[in-house]
Design a protein around this motif. Structure first.
Motif, short mmCIF file in Angstrom:
data_model
loop_
_atom_site.label_atom_id
_atom_site.label_comp_id
_atom_site.label_asym_id
_atom_site.label_seq_id
_atom_site.Cartn_x
_atom_site.Cartn_y
_atom_site.Cartn_z
N LEU A 171 0.97 -1.30 0.17
CA LEU A 171 0.03 -0.10 -0.02
C LEU A 171 0.89 1.13 0.08
CD1 LEU A 171 -2.97 1.45 0.44
CD2 LEU A 171 -2.41 1.21 2.59
N PHE A 188 0.97 5.35 0.46
CA PHE A 188 0.41 6.81 0.44
C PHE A 188 1.24 7.73 -0.24
CE2 PHE A 188 -1.33 4.41 4.06
CZ PHE A 188 -2.74 4.85 4.08
N ILE A 237 -2.98 5.39 -2.60
CA ILE A 237 -3.98 6.18 -1.94
C ILE A 237 -3.39 7.45 -1.99
CG2 ILE A 237 -5.28 6.61 0.17
CD1 ILE A 237 -5.78 3.65 0.75
N ALA A 295 1.73 13.78 6.08
CA ALA A 295 1.38 13.59 7.56
C ALA A 295 -0.13 13.47 7.94
CB ALA A 295 1.60 15.12 8.09
N ARG A 296 -0.93 13.18 6.97
CA ARG A 296 -2.47 12.77 7.21
C ARG A 296 -2.38 11.09 7.63
NH1 ARG A 296 -5.60 10.79 9.13
NH2 ARG A 296 -7.98 10.75 8.52
N VAL A 297 -1.25 10.59 7.46
CA VAL A 297 -1.05 8.94 7.56
C VAL A 297 -1.12 8.78 8.94
CG1 VAL A 297 0.02 7.02 6.78
CG2 VAL A 297 -0.39 8.68 5.33
N ARG A 298 -2.39 8.46 9.54
CA ARG A 298 -2.27 8.11 10.95
C ARG A 298 -1.42 6.91 10.98
NH1 ARG A 298 -5.63 8.52 15.19
NH2 ARG A 298 -7.21 10.22 14.11
N GLU A 350 -1.97 4.30 12.72
CA GLU A 350 -3.05 2.97 12.82
C GLU A 350 -3.39 2.51 11.32
OE1 GLU A 350 -6.86 4.82 13.88
OE2 GLU A 350 -7.79 2.82 13.48
N PHE A 351 -3.18 3.29 10.27
CA PHE A 351 -3.41 3.08 8.77
C PHE A 351 -2.27 1.87 8.51
CE2 PHE A 351 -5.20 7.47 7.40
CZ PHE A 351 -6.30 7.20 8.32
N LYS A 360 -2.76 -1.33 10.51
CA LYS A 360 -4.22 -2.05 10.12
C LYS A 360 -3.79 -2.67 8.81
CE LYS A 360 -7.89 -1.59 12.54
NZ LYS A 360 -8.49 -0.43 13.01
N ALA A 361 -3.04 -1.81 7.88
CA ALA A 361 -2.72 -2.68 6.57
C ALA A 361 -1.92 -3.85 6.67
CB ALA A 361 -2.08 -1.61 5.73
N LYS A 400 -3.59 -6.69 8.37
CA LYS A 400 -5.15 -7.15 7.56
C LYS A 400 -4.57 -8.00 6.37
CE LYS A 400 -8.98 -4.09 8.33
NZ LYS A 400 -10.27 -3.92 7.81
N LEU A 410 -1.78 -7.19 4.25
CA LEU A 410 -0.91 -6.53 3.09
C LEU A 410 0.76 -6.64 3.61
CD1 LEU A 410 -2.76 -3.33 2.39
CD2 LEU A 410 -2.90 -5.28 1.23
#
Lengths: 154, 566
Positions: free
Chosen positions: A17, A19, A46, A52-55, A57-58, A61-62, A65, A67
């Motif tokens: 993934l 960003f 994405i 800096a928006r990439v928390r 947690e993203f 989680k990725a 899950k 990835l």
């Protein structure tokens, strides 16, 4: 044992993934496209306004899950459209890698790189390099295999 | 609340996408996705036909989310959003999926993989679209003045074009005089008129214009704010003046490459650049009788790959000028190719040959060599057509070098938050579709600041930039994209992380209905999302990029992603 590279790892194609920030790296990806730079098809992008928006947690989680890697791309230090967003990204990135290691995920599965709007070639190269690196790591392994055993651990 | 009905429009982009990605398969796949009630393919979704189809299907199928899978959002997003709006759908219920730059163009040799990836990207887009929410845009006033940075031909032309519309213009020029780089140029191709004939009236009109205030010997020191309301500090002789403007035009030009170390430039006194030649001889010095002009000096090489575009024309102009002054003169132009583009310059090239200018082609692998002890006396060159080495006795060598980006472009680019290209010139938003705009709203570019451009090109670009820069001012207000942060007061714990993370001072802790919580000032928020990622409780969210939206994309990807042939 999972082969880390070469012949035994041949079938493994990582899922990654990406960003990309709207102002630099996503524009760099556009340039790579316009320039028809061919690259491995392991990455899915994405778009976010700023890296800096990439928390964190993203990322977690990725990876949890299924990835195999997460790549965050932002403007070069000093060039952030929002002045200092990428400095947050850089600091968070360092911390997050430590956290990943702590929970038993190879930190190399999470990477932060800088790609400017004029760096179509760098975008393609980065995708290629990161794909290779994560391919070399192989599929995700159980936590116990990744965590280093320290002396005294039973 | 109405059921979520997502419509997916997949674009062939002629052959650009459809030539690689199997678009009908992507459409079929889209139909199977949760909440998708309609899907179709279009030859060009951005065409009138495609846009009408989006509008028709919103009405007919009752679609309340639109996903277009085509090119990059950086160019066509406003177009599709407008179509949604025209059909009565809030434009923030639109999601863009890029299957051209991310699929067909970069996996051209693997249609199966490109198709698979396109399906996954559509799946992610649909997953996000389901969670999109309508938004209201914030409107802000536009201060009715413009800043033009740079007082060369481009800057002056832009300033006049703006001022003639009644807009107040501040023109900032670093030098003590208006005119820019061509002040040192004596005549202009292909008309061969004196530069002064063009420059003087232009500068007079600028200086006399009641709507233009000219700052000479001045530099822009800082810029803050955004479209409609920029605060600019201009420094003149140690004094700083603050200006308020709605839009900004960058017309800072470029400079001639000084080819130190090439062809013994800097070592021999009679090896000069074109600009130095003009300054020395065209203003009255004795013109040498035998001159070799070497083209492509420092251009089209691995370190500087671009073509200077009009350097060939400059070389031809000066060669003609010498031949016309002295028909017995020997003028050689050593070139790699002659780029005499367009009707006028081609005719100009023909005329040079008729006048007896000798054009010799050299090979970049065996470049000409300048001979002589303390002065250039001859040039040795491998003559490509004759296939042998020739030695040309010369009194002078003129090096044709390209324009290069100014060193301090970096400083200005950081101030304005606009990008530079790999050669250090300012980088426009899109080469073809948005050639004089930046992605940053309210900032425009023209002239050689963008890439080497001649006078007619600089003037046309200046008019274009001025036209663009005048639109927000004439409209009087701009709508700010509704991608700003918003705090859920019920879950905010007032830790203040967001306040510290915000680069714009847009977040404050305030007493509200739910006690002390974070509050976002929408007028100041730029929508970066720094504060959102810093929020430990998830109270802070970004419109259009909420945690839920992004996580749903990640989830959609993780469930389905396939790479390589199983």
């Amino acid at each position: 044992m999972v082969s880390s590279s070469g012949s035994l790892g041949n079938g493994f194609e990582p899922k990654i993934l990406v960003f990309a920030c709207n102002w630099c790296s996503y524009a760099g990806a556009d340039l790579a496209g316009v320039s028809r730079l061919q690259m491995p098809a392991n990455c899915r992008v994405i778009r976010v306004m700023c890296s800096a928006r990439v928390r964190p947690e993203f990322v977690v989680k990725a990876l949890s899950k299924g990835l195999d890697g997460v790549l965050v791309l932002g403007c070069h230090p000093g060039d952030c459209h929002y002045s200092e967003g990428n400095y947050f990204t850089r600091r968070r990135g360092l911390l997050l890698r430590k956290l990943l290691q702590y929970v038993g995920i190879e930190p190399e599965r999470f990477q932060v790189r800088w790609v400017s709007a004029s760096e179509g070639v760098k975008f393609a190269e980065t995708v290629e390099q990161v794909t290779e690196q994560i391919k070399a790591l192989g599929p995700k392994r159980p936590r116990s295999e990744v965590l280093p055993t320290e002396p005294g651990d039973s | 609340m109405p059921k979520t009905r997502v419509g997916v429009f997949v674009c062939h982009c002629g052959n650009n996408i459809g030539g690689v990605v199997r678009v009908p398969d992507v459409v079929e796949y889209a139909r199977t996705l949760p909440n998708v009630t309609y899907a179709e393919d279009n030859l060009y979704t951005c065409s009138e036909e495609g846009l009408s189809s989006i509008k028709d299907q919103i009405a007919k199928e009752g679609l309340n989310r639109i996903v277009v899978a085509s090119c990059t959002p950086r160019t066509h997003e406003p177009l599709f959003k407008k179509a949604c709006e025209e059909a009565g759908l809030n434009k923030y219920l639109f999601e863009f999926v890029n299957i051209r730059e991310h699929c067909s163009w970069v996996h051209m040799h693997d249609p199966a993989m490109a198709t698979q990836k396109a399906k996954e990207l559509v799946r992610m887009g649909v997953a996000k679209a389901v969670h999109l929410e309508p938004q209201e845009e914030f409107e802000s006033d536009v201060f009715p003045a413009a800043l033009v940075i740079g007082g060369g031909v481009a800057g002056m032309s832009a300033a006049l074009a703006l001022a003639n519309q009644g807009i107040q213009v501040h023109l900032v020029e670093r030098e003590q005089e208006l005119g820019g780089l061509i002040r040192g140029v004596q005549t202009l191709f292909p008309t061969e008129q004196d530069t002064d004939e063009l420059l003087r009236p232009l500068a007079e009109r600028v200086k006399a214009h009641p709507q233009i205030s000219v700052f000479l010997g001045s530099e822009v020191e800082s810029v803050s704010g955004f479209i409609g309301d920029f605060d600019v500090s201009v420094r003149t002789d140690g004094e700083v003046e603050g200006l308020r403007v709605g839009t900004i035009v960058v017309a800072t030009g470029a400079e001639e490459l000084k080819p130190v170390g090439l062809y013994r430039y800097g070592e021999l006194p009679n090896v000069v650049t074109q600009l130095e030649f003009e300054e020395q001889f065209k203003s009255g010095g004795d013109v040498p009788r035998s001159v070799a002009i070497i083209n492509c000096v420092g251009a089209r090489i691995p370190q500087r790959t671009y073509c200077g575009r009009f350097c060939c024309a400059t070389a031809i102009k000066n060669a003609i000028w010498m031949m016309e002054r002295d028909p017995e003169a020997r003028v050689y132009v050593l070139h790699r190719d002659v780029m005499a583009y367009g009707v006028e310059i081609e005719e100009f090239y023909q005329r040079a040959m008729e006048l007896g200018v000798r054009f010799l082609r050299y090979d970049v692998e065996s470049p000409p060599e300048v001979l002589g002890e303390d002065r250039a006396k001859a040039v040795k060159v491998q003559h490509q057509l004759m296939g042998k080495e020739v030695t040309l006795p010369v009194d002078m060598v003129v090096l044709t070098t390209p324009l290069v980006a100014r060193d301090d472009n970096g400083k200005l680019s950081k101030m304005l938050k606009v990008p530079l290209g790999s050669e250090g010139f300012f980088l426009e938003a899109h080469l073809k579709l948005r050639p004089i705009e930046f992605s940053t709203d309210g900032v425009y570019v023209c002239g050689a600041a963008r890439y080497p451009s001649n006078i007619p090109e600089s003037v046309s670009q200046a008019y274009a930039a001025a036209a663009k820069a005048s639109i927000p001012i004439r409209e009087g207000l701009v709508r700010v994209e509704a991608i700003t942060a918003v705090c859920d007061e019920r879950t905010c714990s007032a830790c203040g992380n967001c306040v510290e993370a915000c680069p714009f001072g847009a977040v404050e802790l305030q007493q509200g209905r739910f006690g002390r919580t974070a509050y976002v000032n929408t007028a100041l928020c730029k929508g970066c999302g720094c504060c959102v990622a810093a929020c430990p409780s998830g109270a802070m969210q970004q419109r259009g990029f909420s945690d839920r939206q992004v996580l749903s994309m990640i989830g959609a990807l993780a469930e389905e992603m396939t790479v390589g042939v199983e």
